[in-house]
Design a protein around this motif. Structure first.
Motif, short mmCIF file in Angstrom:
data_model
loop_
_atom_site.label_atom_id
_atom_site.label_comp_id
_atom_site.label_asym_id
_atom_site.label_seq_id
_atom_site.Cartn_x
_atom_site.Cartn_y
_atom_site.Cartn_z
N ASN A 83 0.84 -1.20 0.00
CA ASN A 83 0.00 0.00 0.00
C ASN A 83 0.88 1.26 0.00
N ALA A 84 0.28 2.42 0.21
CA ALA A 84 1.01 3.69 0.15
C ALA A 84 2.05 3.81 1.26
N ARG A 85 1.89 3.05 2.35
CA ARG A 85 2.87 3.07 3.44
C ARG A 85 3.98 2.04 3.23
N GLY A 86 3.89 1.24 2.16
CA GLY A 86 4.91 0.23 1.89
C GLY A 86 4.72 -1.06 2.64
N VAL A 87 3.48 -1.29 3.13
CA VAL A 87 3.17 -2.49 3.91
C VAL A 87 2.26 -3.40 3.09
N ASP A 88 2.50 -4.70 3.15
CA ASP A 88 1.67 -5.64 2.38
C ASP A 88 0.41 -6.02 3.17
N LEU A 89 -0.47 -6.78 2.52
CA LEU A 89 -1.76 -7.14 3.09
C LEU A 89 -1.63 -7.81 4.45
N HIS A 90 -0.66 -8.72 4.61
CA HIS A 90 -0.51 -9.48 5.85
C HIS A 90 0.42 -8.80 6.86
N GLN A 91 0.96 -7.64 6.49
CA GLN A 91 1.90 -6.90 7.32
C GLN A 91 3.16 -7.70 7.60
N TYR A 92 3.57 -8.51 6.62
CA TYR A 92 4.83 -9.24 6.71
C TYR A 92 5.99 -8.39 6.18
N VAL A 93 5.68 -7.40 5.35
CA VAL A 93 6.70 -6.54 4.74
C VAL A 93 6.42 -5.09 5.13
N ALA A 94 7.48 -4.37 5.53
CA ALA A 94 7.35 -2.96 5.92
C ALA A 94 8.67 -2.25 5.62
N PRO A 95 8.65 -0.93 5.48
CA PRO A 95 9.89 -0.20 5.22
C PRO A 95 10.90 -0.37 6.36
N SER A 96 12.18 -0.36 6.01
CA SER A 96 13.23 -0.48 7.02
C SER A 96 14.38 0.47 6.70
N VAL A 97 14.99 1.03 7.74
CA VAL A 97 16.21 1.83 7.56
C VAL A 97 17.30 1.36 8.52
#
Length: 198
Positions: A83-97
């Motif tokens: 989605n626009a926040r960079g998170v997938d449907l299952h919230q397995y993927v998210a932005p990282s720094v």
């Protein structure tokens, strides 16, 4: 008409800014994702999978319109719709720094490094990563497309202040830094890095 009336954003302006954010991809090639990765022995947390591809927005997928491909390990990639926040449907993927552990993130060095990495990412720099160097120092690294270190900011924190030693490297294995500069705050370090990336 009052002065305050002139300083308040109008509703159409707010809507336009929101829709502009919604049409921008949440990742650039070179950014990193945090992801749960399944493998034959179970599941692990990937702290910084490098984004290697971002496909254009698909209007048919209103909620998760971008297809992002990231590197799980050299030679192995995964793709996911986000989605626009960079998170997938299952919230397995998210932005990282960062690849710092939670304990390392909570140290003074770690907090300054994370702040710098997040500010650089908001400024449109692809792939800033707060991590621990092989020598044990906390650093913020921006990479060349080849994966080599391009700019490295070493962080030293004491009494709520930080000192950054920023070094720029050419895209050549083992090359000495081509520029070095010190900075005494996160904002100064960001300015030094943005100038070195030009």
């Amino acid at each position: 008409m009052s002065i305050l009336a002139h300083t308040q954003p109008t509703e159409p302006a707010i809507v336009r800014r929101g829709s502009a954010r919604a049409t921008r991809a949440p990742y650039l090639v070179g950014d990193h994702v945090q992801a749960l990765d399944g493998f034959p022995g179970g599941t692990r947390l990937l702290l910084a999978g490098r984004v290697v591809g971002v496909e254009p927005r698909d209007p048919e997928r209103a909620d998760y319109p971008w297809r992002v491909t990231y590197e799980v390990e050299p030679g192995r990639t995964r793709a996911v719709w986000v989605n626009a926040r960079g998170v997938d449907l299952h919230q397995y993927v998210a932005p990282s720094v960062t690849t710092l552990t939670l304990h390392e993130q909570d140290t003074p060095d770690g907090r300054f490094a994370l702040t710098l990495a997040r500010l650089l990412r908001r400024a449109g720099v692809a792939g800033p990563l707060a991590r621990r160097s092989p020598a044990g120092a906390v650093t913020v690294v921006v990479f060349w497309p080849s994966g080599r270190e391009r700019v490295v900011a070493h962080v030293a924190a004491a009494r709520d202040s930080a000192r950054f030693q920023v070094a720029a490297y050419p895209d050549v294995a083992g090359a000495a830094p081509v520029a070095r500069e010190g900075a005494w705050s996160v904002i100064q370090a960001q300015a030094v890095i943005l100038r070195l990336l030009r």
